[in-house]
Design a protein around this motif. Structure first.
Motif, short mmCIF file in Angstrom:
data_model
loop_
_atom_site.label_atom_id
_atom_site.label_comp_id
_atom_site.label_asym_id
_atom_site.label_seq_id
_atom_site.Cartn_x
_atom_site.Cartn_y
_atom_site.Cartn_z
N ALA A 95 19.46 3.95 -2.78
CA ALA A 95 18.71 3.88 -1.55
C ALA A 95 17.09 4.79 -1.72
O ALA A 95 16.72 4.74 -1.21
N GLY A 96 17.76 6.17 -1.64
CA GLY A 96 16.36 7.63 -2.27
C GLY A 96 15.78 6.93 -2.74
O GLY A 96 14.64 7.27 -2.37
N VAL A 97 16.12 6.58 -3.41
CA VAL A 97 15.09 6.52 -4.98
C VAL A 97 14.43 4.89 -4.91
O VAL A 97 13.03 4.88 -4.79
N ALA A 98 14.47 3.93 -4.24
CA ALA A 98 13.65 2.88 -3.59
C ALA A 98 13.05 3.14 -2.56
O ALA A 98 11.49 2.70 -2.59
N ALA A 99 13.81 4.18 -1.33
CA ALA A 99 12.64 3.78 -0.79
C ALA A 99 11.15 5.09 -1.36
O ALA A 99 9.95 5.33 -0.52
N ALA A 100 12.11 5.88 -1.96
CA ALA A 100 10.77 6.47 -2.78
C ALA A 100 9.66 6.35 -3.21
O ALA A 100 8.93 6.35 -3.15
N MET A 101 9.92 5.65 -4.31
CA MET A 101 9.19 4.99 -4.55
C MET A 101 8.27 4.15 -3.99
O MET A 101 6.57 3.54 -3.75
N GLY A 102 8.51 2.93 -2.81
CA GLY A 102 8.01 2.18 -2.16
C GLY A 102 7.72 3.04 -1.40
O GLY A 102 5.81 2.46 -1.25
N LEU A 103 7.95 4.22 -1.06
CA LEU A 103 7.03 4.80 0.53
C LEU A 103 5.36 5.28 -1.00
O LEU A 103 4.62 5.30 -0.50
N GLY A 104 5.95 6.29 -1.78
CA GLY A 104 5.02 6.58 -2.76
C GLY A 104 4.06 5.55 -3.28
O GLY A 104 2.96 5.54 -3.46
N LEU A 105 4.38 4.34 -3.33
CA LEU A 105 3.74 2.94 -3.77
C LEU A 105 2.19 2.99 -2.82
O LEU A 105 1.00 3.23 -2.70
N VAL A 106 3.17 2.76 -1.74
CA VAL A 106 2.41 2.62 -0.51
C VAL A 106 1.01 4.03 -0.34
O VAL A 106 0.52 3.17 -0.33
N TYR A 107 1.57 4.42 -0.60
CA TYR A 107 0.71 5.73 -0.84
C TYR A 107 -0.43 6.25 -1.21
O TYR A 107 -1.18 6.10 -1.32
N ALA A 108 -0.34 5.33 -2.75
CA ALA A 108 -1.17 5.73 -3.75
C ALA A 108 -2.02 4.58 -3.87
O ALA A 108 -3.13 4.81 -3.43
N GLY A 109 -1.31 3.41 -2.52
CA GLY A 109 -2.44 2.11 -2.53
C GLY A 109 -2.54 2.53 -1.79
O GLY A 109 -4.46 2.34 -1.47
N SER A 110 -3.07 2.95 0.04
CA SER A 110 -3.32 3.57 0.57
C SER A 110 -4.98 4.74 0.42
O SER A 110 -6.34 4.72 0.07
N TRP A 111 -4.51 5.66 -0.91
CA TRP A 111 -5.18 6.69 -1.76
C TRP A 111 -6.93 5.86 -2.29
O TRP A 111 -6.96 6.18 -1.87
N LEU A 112 -6.30 4.76 -2.81
CA LEU A 112 -6.67 3.66 -3.66
C LEU A 112 -7.58 3.07 -2.65
O LEU A 112 -9.00 3.02 -2.88
N GLY A 113 -7.25 2.95 -1.16
CA GLY A 113 -8.06 1.93 -0.49
C GLY A 113 -8.89 2.56 0.26
O GLY A 113 -9.71 2.01 0.69
N ARG A 114 -9.11 3.39 0.18
CA ARG A 114 -9.80 4.27 0.90
C ARG A 114 -11.16 4.06 0.50
O ARG A 114 -12.27 4.68 0.97
N VAL A 115 -11.31 3.89 -1.08
CA VAL A 115 -12.68 4.58 -1.55
C VAL A 115 -13.48 2.99 -1.46
O VAL A 115 -12.75 2.26 -1.95
N PRO A 116 -14.28 3.02 -1.81
CA PRO A 116 -15.41 1.44 -0.90
C PRO A 116 -15.64 0.90 -2.08
O PRO A 116 -17.02 1.65 -2.54
N VAL A 117 -15.03 0.87 -3.06
CA VAL A 117 -15.09 0.33 -4.06
C VAL A 117 -14.10 -0.87 -4.05
O VAL A 117 -13.13 -0.92 -4.01
N ILE A 118 -14.53 -2.48 -4.18
CA ILE A 118 -13.81 -3.44 -4.14
C ILE A 118 -12.65 -3.18 -5.33
O ILE A 118 -11.89 -3.66 -5.21
#
Length: 201
Positions: A95-118
């Motif tokens: 459960a910890g690994v799943a939660a860690a990977m899921g949240l980590g992917l979302v945070y990483a995606g959020s980082w990329l999503g803030r860059v104003p490049v399509i």
């Protein structure tokens, strides 16, 4: 800065919730142990923020953004697992690994999503897809509470973001990416937080 600190607190809380739901003896839980991951996470946010303020625009290239997104993924996953370990005083669970990977992917995606490049928005959407798949899969094998399955709701705005990114409409694509991220985080907090509150009442 404040957003980074808030996301750090959320990561620690998610890890702690996973640990509390692991069936540990509540009388033996030492919540003060969570101060370690929390302070390390907050210190990391402050140092990264200062480094980003000194970074030149020429350094903010695609490779650099992906490297930082990978660092966000690793740091977030480590923070969640360390927080779980602070509660259980044991090795990470499925459960910890799943939660860690899921949240980590979302945070990483959020980082990329803030860059104003399509193109970055497209990768951010893929990260949300992957995070939803990991979390939903973990509920199917009973590693996470069944209510966590509803993080798939974030796929609706993520799909909209993907549609707008294909049309090269950056502003709505970025907006829907942010909404998808917020929905995923909110549902994961509720899915893990409510069982913990019922456990502690």
């Amino acid at each position: 800065m404040f957003a980074g600190l808030a996301l750090t607190v959320i990561a620690v809380a998610i890890g702690a919730a996973v640990g509390l739901l692991a069936g540990v003896d509540l009388a033996a839980v030492r919540l003060e142990y969570l101060l370690g991951p929390l302070l390390v996470g907050m210190g990391t946010v402050v140092m990264v923020r200062r480094w980003l303020a000194r970074r030149t625009s020429s350094e903010a290239q695609w490779l650099g953004e992906f490297q930082l997104a990978a660092a966000v993924l690793v740091a977030t996953s480590t923070l969640v697992l360390a927080s779980e370990a602070a509660i259980t005083l044991g090795s990470p669970s499925a459960a910890g690994v799943a939660a860690a990977m899921g949240l980590g992917l979302v945070y990483a995606g959020s980082w990329l999503g803030r860059v104003p490049v399509i193109g970055m928005t497209k990768f951010a959407v893929l990260a949300i897809y992957a995070a939803s798949a990991v979390t939903a899969g973990a509920t199917i094998v009973m590693a996470l509470p069944p209510s966590a399955f509803w993080v798939v709701s974030s796929l609706i705005p993520a799909w909209q973001a993907r549609k707008y990114s294909k049309l090269d409409e950056l502003d709505p694509a970025m907006r829907f990416t942010r909404v998808a991220t917020q929905i995923y985080i909110a549902i994961l907090i509720c899915a893990l937080g409510l069982p913990v509150l019922l456990l502690l009442r």
